[in-house]
Design an enzyme around this catalytic site. Structure first.
Site, mmCIF file in Angstrom:
data_model
loop_
_atom_site.group_PDB
_atom_site.id
_atom_site.type_symbol
_atom_site.label_atom_id
_atom_site.label_comp_id
_atom_site.label_asym_id
_atom_site.label_seq_id
_atom_site.Cartn_x
_atom_site.Cartn_y
_atom_site.Cartn_z
ATOM 1 N N HIS A 41 0.838 -1.201 0.000
ATOM 2 C CA HIS A 41 0.000 0.000 0.000
ATOM 3 C C HIS A 41 0.871 1.248 0.000
ATOM 4 O O HIS A 41 1.582 1.519 0.958
ATOM 5 C CB HIS A 41 -0.902 -0.011 1.225
ATOM 6 C CG HIS A 41 -1.809 -1.198 1.272
ATOM 7 N ND1 HIS A 41 -1.389 -2.442 1.683
ATOM 8 C CD2 HIS A 41 -3.121 -1.333 0.940
ATOM 9 C CE1 HIS A 41 -2.404 -3.293 1.603
ATOM 10 N NE2 HIS A 41 -3.457 -2.649 1.159
ATOM 11 N N HIS A 276 -4.546 4.105 -3.014
ATOM 12 C CA HIS A 276 -4.545 3.348 -1.755
ATOM 13 C C HIS A 276 -3.557 2.169 -1.756
ATOM 14 O O HIS A 276 -2.782 1.999 -0.837
ATOM 15 C CB HIS A 276 -5.968 2.845 -1.471
ATOM 16 C CG HIS A 276 -6.045 1.786 -0.431
ATOM 17 N ND1 HIS A 276 -6.118 2.071 0.914
ATOM 18 C CD2 HIS A 276 -6.016 0.426 -0.529
ATOM 19 C CE1 HIS A 276 -6.147 0.929 1.595
ATOM 20 N NE2 HIS A 276 -6.092 -0.076 0.746
ATOM 21 N N GLU A 422 -17.937 -5.005 23.834
ATOM 22 C CA GLU A 422 -17.107 -6.215 23.869
ATOM 23 C C GLU A 422 -15.891 -6.105 22.959
ATOM 24 O O GLU A 422 -14.789 -6.529 23.313
ATOM 25 C CB GLU A 422 -17.939 -7.455 23.480
ATOM 26 C CG GLU A 422 -19.030 -7.821 24.465
ATOM 27 C CD GLU A 422 -20.303 -6.987 24.285
ATOM 28 O OE1 GLU A 422 -20.391 -6.225 23.301
ATOM 29 O OE2 GLU A 422 -21.209 -7.101 25.128
ATOM 30 N N HIS A 484 -28.971 -16.470 23.646
ATOM 31 C CA HIS A 484 -27.983 -16.397 24.720
ATOM 32 C C HIS A 484 -27.296 -17.731 24.988
ATOM 33 O O HIS A 484 -26.477 -17.829 25.901
ATOM 34 C CB HIS A 484 -28.646 -15.891 26.010
ATOM 35 C CG HIS A 484 -28.906 -14.417 25.994
ATOM 36 N ND1 HIS A 484 -29.592 -13.801 24.968
ATOM 37 C CD2 HIS A 484 -28.540 -13.431 26.851
ATOM 38 C CE1 HIS A 484 -29.649 -12.503 25.209
ATOM 39 N NE2 HIS A 484 -29.011 -12.251 26.339
#
Ligand SMILES: Cc1ncc(C[n+]2csc(CCOP(=O)(O)OP(=O)(O)O)c2C)c(N)n1
Ligand SMILES: [Mg+2]
Length: 672
Positions: A41, A276, A422, A484
């Site tokens: 890159h 990029h 999380e 769950h």
């Protein structure tokens, strides 16, 4: 006097002509390296060359001869695809990264892999490339630094006063992880944290404006950041913004939005998404001339070499001054100094297992609760163990009693409230792992481990000594239902290379599991714990069972006549196997395998003692996906597990519905 004049007359002034040359040559190194392998890159190393020149050629504090110096500024390249930026500047700065290493960019076994990997290259603080992760790591490092300062600095000797500097791009900003992590960084007022945002309005596919519209300055202002917007191609502006950010102790993390031109130096593609990647490589020969680079590839001038050599000596002088301070701190604070030294070496008390009191043999206790007790016993003898949870401390049971909560008024707090974030928790825990000193962990329900899986994967790749606590480990969760109830999560975690996954079967195995997690210093561990109470298995002595967990597997119940059948069980299914065995014949052996990875690392003779190859009649039982168990069961055995989603209802009924109970196990064994 204008800021510009100020900088030029300052004793520590920016050497603009020289750094302009260095930026040019760094661009050349990136062009030549990417062109040589026709991959990589170019956009970021070209667009951010001035930022690199200011940071590495002037502003950052580090010592290439002691790359792990405790008080160095940590530089994180979150936009890891721009790896040639980092390699070029590390090379010029005098780290152990030669010109040949640069020439070997992206070659097999080189020190310059496609994306930065902390364990491959000296000076690379974090493994990055999966966008957003470095941002979370940087937040974790900044928290760790705050904690370390509060713990080890004294009013007389401030041995820690460094910054965390993270270069990130549009991709990092778009990833949800950065929102999670930065919101927490703002709330925690991490004023030692500086993000430099390579704002070039280009991503891989298109202009960034095709997919983003928000006002990033206002967004970060709302998080509680100090925001500056500058021309990222102006070294004056970069340095002024950096120094403002560095010196402003206003209880706010900092964001410098640096407007840059992606691919600057390759006009054919600059400013467009084509810049990029490596698309500009075909113009390199022509454009490096335009830049004023000589024919010689991988060119570094004597002037630039000399400048960086001189800069290195200045840095070493500053380092030596710090060493003096550190020596005096050590003399004045011998107990603290020992604590720091031990933690830097990741020392674990020899007899850690013995520090965890035995559980009463007749109790029934959830392994999450036993885990909390084990963790607290460990925390008492390991003061740098840190325990966080994603708003579930009450359920994951991993709160360190009397440990304090990490917060503005308690920077030594050992419990971290991550909020319901999380993914950020995973990346921040990794940031602690990269920082060193602390042994950090994060906790949530097993079913939500998927939310932080990318961070766990990087912890494994980077061999970080961190651990994750995942409770509510099977359909045994019950009434909360299939959303769950984890099914495939245990196996899918086991698929991550270099991650130890431990699913203990009762409180004593849980004690072993926590010790295993802390004794492992070359990689992460995931601890899989039950919500529901489980009986303690009393068949063999406690010490043997705890040690058995460290080996990954052991014989939990030995056959009393010739071996006929082996039952393999983990976690909450261990006691099911025990109950079944009582009703079956004397030729039954029960093998507990709380950790397949640890077991797989044992010598063959140990493995054969536990699972004798001659005994082909084997049945495994685990309330989760079945596929991995065939490896231990072979073609003649049977695997009991769950390969579909769970059901809402009382846990024991749901388990029974899926055949995870004594009667079904007995039936399967009889059929065998
Ligand atoms: C999580 C993740 N998703 C996708 C990618 C693939 N990818 C690498 S760079 C990139 C574009 C990033 O844009 P930006 O951060 O603006 O970088 P720039 O093009 O400006 O160098 C993408 C999609 C990745 N590395 N990580
Ligand atoms: Mg961009």
């Amino acid at each position: 006097m204008t800021t510009k004049e100020n900088l030029q007359t300052n004793k520590n002034q920016l050497n603009i002509p020289l750094l302009t040359e260095a930026a040019k040559e760094a661009r050349g190194l990136a062009m030549d390296a990417v062109a040589a392998c026709n991959s990589g890159h170019l956009g970021l190393p070209l667009g951010c060359a001035e930022i690199g020149a200011v940071l590495f050629g002037h502003a950052l504090k580090f010592n290439p001869e002691d790359p792990k110096w405790l008080n160095r500024d940590r530089f994180v390249l979150s936009a890891g695809h721009g790896s040639m930026f980092l390699y070029a500047w590390l090379h010029l700065s005098g780290f152990d990264l030669t010109l040949q290493d640069i020439k070997d960019f992206r070659k097999l076994h080189s020190k310059t892999p496609g994306h930065p990997e902390s364990i491959e290259t000296v000076g690379v603080e974090c493994t990055t490339g999966p966008l957003g992760q470095g941002v979370g790591n940087a937040v974790g490092m900044a928290m760790a630094a705050k904690m370390a300062e509060a713990r080890f600095n004294t009013s007389k000797e401030k041995i820690l006063d460094h910054a965390i500097v993270c270069l990130c791009g549009d991709g990092d900003m778009q990833e949800g992880l950065s929102s999670e992590a930065c919101a927490l960084a703002g709330r925690q007022e991490l004023d030692n944290l500086i993000f430099i945002y390579d704002s070039n309005n280009v991503t891989l596919d298109a202009a960034a404006s095709k997919t983003q519209f928000e006002n990033t300055a206002e967004r970060f202002d709302a998080y509680g950041f100090d925001v500056q917007t500058i021309d990222g191609q102006s070294m004056h502006e970069v340095l002024t913004a950096y120094e403002t950010a560095r010196n402003n102790k206003n209880d706010k993390p900092k964001l410098i939005i640096a407007k840059t031109l992606i691919g600057k130096g390759i006009p054919e593609v600059a400013g467009t998404h084509k810049a990029h990647g490596e698309a500009g490589a075909k113009f390199v020969d022509k454009d490096r001339k335009l830049l004023g680079l000589p024919e010689e590839k991988f060119y570094v001038s004597k002037e630039v070499r000399n400048y960086f050599e001189q800069k290195k000596q200045e840095r070493i002088t500053a380092y030596k001054d710090w060493e003096k301070l550190f020596r005096s701190w050590k003399t004045n604070n011998s107990a603290l100094a020992k604590e720091l030294q031990d933690s830097l070496e990741l020392k674990v008390p020899n007899d850690l297992l013995a520090k965890i009191p035995e559980f009463h043999k007749d109790t029934k206790i959830a392994t999450r609760t036993a885990g909390g007790k084990a963790l607290n016993a460990i925390a008492q003898v390991m003061p740098l163990v840190i325990s966080g949870s994603a708003d579930l401390h009450g359920s994951t049971k991993n709160y360190i009693e009397n440990g304090g909560d990490f917060d503005l008024d308690c920077r030594t707090g050992r419990n971290i409230y991550f909020g319901i974030r999380e993914h950020a928790m995973g990346a921040i825990v990794n940031g602690f792992g990269y920082y060193g000193i602390f042994r950090a962990s994060g906790a949530t329900f097993l079913t939500f481990s998927d939310y932080l899986r990318p961070a766990i994967r990087l912890a494994a790749l980077s061999e970080l000594p961190v651990f994750f606590i995942f409770t509510h480990d099977s359909v045994g969760v019950g009434e909360d239902g299939p959303t769950h109830q984890p099914v495939e999560q245990i196996s899918s975690l086991r698929l991550i290379p270099q991650l130890d996954v431990i699913r203990p079967g009762d409180a004593e195995e849980t004690a072993g599991a926590f010790v295993a997690a802390l004794e492992r210093i070359d990689g992460p561990t995931a601890l899989i714990l039950s919500r529901q109470d489980l009986p303690i298995i009393n068949e063999i002595p406690v010490e043997e069972r705890r040690q058995g967990v460290l080996k990954g597997a052991y014989i939990a119940k030995k056959e009393t006549s010739a071996l006929e059948i082996i039952i393999i069980a983990t976690g909450s299914e261990l006691h099911v196997a025990m109950e079944a065995a009582k009703e079956l014949g004397s030729g039954i052996r029960i093998v507990s395998i709380p950790c397949t990875e640890r077991f797989d690392r044992q010598p063959q003779n140990y493995k054969d003692t536990i699972l004798p190859p001659s005994c082909k009649k084997r049945v495994s039982i685990e309330a989760g996906s079945t596929a991995l168990w065939y490896h231990y069961i072979g073609s003649e055995g049977k695997v009991i597990g769950i390969d579909g989603f769970g059901l809402s209802g009382p846990g024991d009924q749901v388990l029974a519905e899926f055949g995870i109970n004594k009667n079904h196990l007995i039936q399967v064994i009889k059929d065998l």
